[in-house]
Design an enzyme around this catalytic site. Structure first.
Site, mmCIF file in Angstrom:
data_model
loop_
_atom_site.group_PDB
_atom_site.id
_atom_site.type_symbol
_atom_site.label_atom_id
_atom_site.label_comp_id
_atom_site.label_asym_id
_atom_site.label_seq_id
_atom_site.Cartn_x
_atom_site.Cartn_y
_atom_site.Cartn_z
ATOM 1 N N HIS A 180 0.861 -1.196 0.000
ATOM 2 C CA HIS A 180 0.000 0.000 0.000
ATOM 3 C C HIS A 180 0.894 1.242 0.000
ATOM 4 O O HIS A 180 1.733 1.384 -0.867
ATOM 5 C CB HIS A 180 -0.940 -0.096 1.202
ATOM 6 C CG HIS A 180 -2.072 0.885 1.244
ATOM 7 N ND1 HIS A 180 -2.432 1.708 0.219
ATOM 8 C CD2 HIS A 180 -2.963 1.147 2.243
ATOM 9 C CE1 HIS A 180 -3.482 2.442 0.571
ATOM 10 N NE2 HIS A 180 -3.824 2.127 1.796
ATOM 11 N N HIS B 25 -2.244 -2.036 -9.753
ATOM 12 C CA HIS B 25 -3.261 -1.408 -8.900
ATOM 13 C C HIS B 25 -4.526 -2.260 -8.948
ATOM 14 O O HIS B 25 -4.868 -2.829 -9.979
ATOM 15 C CB HIS B 25 -3.589 0.004 -9.410
ATOM 16 C CG HIS B 25 -4.227 0.863 -8.376
ATOM 17 N ND1 HIS B 25 -5.574 0.836 -8.119
ATOM 18 C CD2 HIS B 25 -3.693 1.739 -7.510
ATOM 19 C CE1 HIS B 25 -5.848 1.690 -7.149
ATOM 20 N NE2 HIS B 25 -4.724 2.247 -6.755
ATOM 21 N N ASP C 29 2.867 5.485 -6.561
ATOM 22 C CA ASP C 29 4.097 5.364 -5.765
ATOM 23 C C ASP C 29 5.353 5.260 -6.609
ATOM 24 O O ASP C 29 6.462 5.294 -6.065
ATOM 25 C CB ASP C 29 3.996 4.131 -4.849
ATOM 26 C CG ASP C 29 2.976 4.344 -3.749
ATOM 27 O OD1 ASP C 29 2.090 3.493 -3.568
ATOM 28 O OD2 ASP C 29 3.043 5.407 -3.099
#
Ligand code: SDX
Length: 436
Positions: free
Chosen positions: A268, A307, A363
């Site tokens: 995450h 994702h 990210d």
């Protein structure tokens, strides 16, 4: 047969049921009536990791994973990132509308004048080893605010909820900066109310002995944009935790600390730190093919890729990549950028990643910016938690106000043994280590 219904035949009993379809869903409880005899509890829906389960109704964030669309309260993320400040977007996410100039001024004043931390928080921070990871330090300190503001337990009072939300949004940068300075062994820097949200954060991070901190405007704006991009993302893992803990009517500081704990996981929000470690491990563009081969052989994951929702590009990644170039115009370019861009190019042409619809996510590039700004990788998820606190609180607020919501308590499929005969300890077989 009426439209917007689902007809189900239970072949165990030959009974047929017609269930209403509402908003593209059927209610799981409508399956409980399908029983195979008087003793039967009724059908449940089995959905590990909630891959296909809507847990709530929400009007905060809209995502279209196939089209790479992200909107906060109906406004495209691209427009908000270009035209707004983070606190302006925070107001939108929390209250549902963009603020007027007067409303924004009042909101900024309210947040700015709540950035101070109770002095006991400094003593609390001093209790950590100097080399503690800043994320658990932040999580612990967020929870400790519950001891400073015990009135936060009154979650049913709307005005009290708003006061606590302002406090937490205001104090996240102060706590984050405190954990950063603790790691460096530097004295803490108090907030400077002359500065905006991100400039003040930079002040608390990086002010040394100069009388007044002057933030680089390009870096301050880059942080503001990154905060906007990370502010909310509908029912992600950490938001699910915020809602679950909030459903028990725990106070918002403890609920947000729980959510931040979930965010720290490498799958995450912890991924941004792992991306930099992955790029360090790869070391050069020449080593990329071997690394990709290792991933395709099942050894690890390409951090910053993939994702659960986006099966096309993550709209945030594109904006972050553009922001990175602006930051590198001020700082020295991050040498890992070349490896990251080549890794992205190769991966997006490789059948393994294309077939699995694995694209760079939020990210993948953010860590390159943070590192160029001078942050250690350990701080990256802390930088994610600061803005995501706004999303967690907005989702919590929506949960508390939702009359359909109750305490979260999923069911299970029991796979263990039943009604075993008790064996006195003297008669239990001597064996080796317990098996996990
Ligand atoms: C965030 O949910 C949100 O909105 C989160 C977030 C937010 O704003 O809150 O967007 C922030 O958490 C972004 C994600 C950051 N995490 C990472 O970058 C870690 C690497 N990514 C993976 O761990 C993964 O892609 C997830 C966790 C992000 C999503 O995982 P899913 O949806 O459970 O998908 P999966 O693990 O079932 O993978 C499906 C297939 C598998 O291969 P097969 O078993 O089918 O052969 O794709 C493979 C996986 O092995 N796969 C990857 C991969 N991600 C998935 N293979 C290599 N590298 C990857 N990154």
């Amino acid at each position: 047969m009426a439209q917007n219904t689902l007809t189900v035949t239970d072949n165990r009993t030959d009974r047929t049921f017609t269930l209403p379809i509402e908003d593209g869903t059927v209610r799981a409880m409508d399956f409980r009536q399908m029983r195979n005899g008087e003793e039967d509890f009724g059908l449940m829906l089995y959905d590990p990791a909630f891959m296909n389960t809507a847990s709530c109704r929400s009007s905060i964030t809209y995502i279209d994973g196939d089209r790479g669309i992200l909107e906060y309260r109906g406004y495209p993320i691209e427009v908000l990132a270009e035209k707004c400040t983070f606190l302006e977007v925070a107001y939108l996410i929390l209250f549902g509308e963009l603020p007027s100039a007067q409303q924004l001024d009042r909101w900024v004043y309210e947040i700015t004048h709540r950035t101070m931390l109770n002095e006991t928080t400094k003593k609390f921070m001093e209790g950590f080893r100097y080399d503690s990871h800043p994320m658990p330090m932040l999580v612990s300190t967020m929870a400790a605010l519950s001891t400073v503001y015990p009135d936060a337990r009154d979650v049913r009072d709307p005005q009290n909820r708003l006061l606590q939300m302002k406090r937490l949004i205001a104090k996240m940068p102060s706590m984050a900066a405190m954990s950063y300075r603790h790691n460096l062994g530097f004295p803490y820097v108090y907030p400077d109310n002359d500065l905006n949200y991100t400039e003040n954060f930079m002040n608390m991070l990086w002010k040394m002995v100069e009388p007044k901190y002057a933030a680089n405007p390009v870096l301050a704006r880059a942080l503001d944009i990154l905060f906007i991009l990370h502010a909310d993302h509908e029912q992600n893992c950490s938001t699910n935790v915020m809602r679950s803990v909030g459903s028990a009517q725990a106070d918002p500081y403890l609920a947000a600390a729980s959510a931040a704990s979930a965010l720290s996981g490498p799958l995450h929000g912890g991924a941004n730190e792992q991306v930099i470690r992955m790029l360090d491990e790869i070391g050069s563009t020449a080593a990329i093919p071997d690394y990709i081969r290792k991933i395709k052989d099942g050894h690890g994951k390409l951090m910053g890729f993939g994702h659960r929702v986006y099966k096309n590009h993550d709209p945030r990644a594109k904006i972050i990549k553009r922001t990175a170039m602006e930051v590198f115009g001020v700082t020295r370019q991050n040498p890992k950028l070349e490896i990251a861009m080549e890794l992205e190019r190769i991966a997006l042409e490789d059948e393994y990643f294309v077939k699995r619809k694995l694209y760079p996510n939020v990210d993948f590039y953010s860590g390159l910016i943070y590192q160029a700004m001078g942050f250690k990788p350990e701080m990256f998820t802390v930088l994610f938690a600061i803005p995501r606190t706004v999303g967690w609180l907005a989702q919590w607020q929506e949960l508390v106000q939702d009359t359909e919501q109750k305490i979260a308590r999923p069911r299970q499929i029991y796979t263990g043994q039943r009604k075993r005969s008790f064996v006195p300890i003297a008669e239990r077989a001597v064996d080796g280590e317990p098996k996990l």
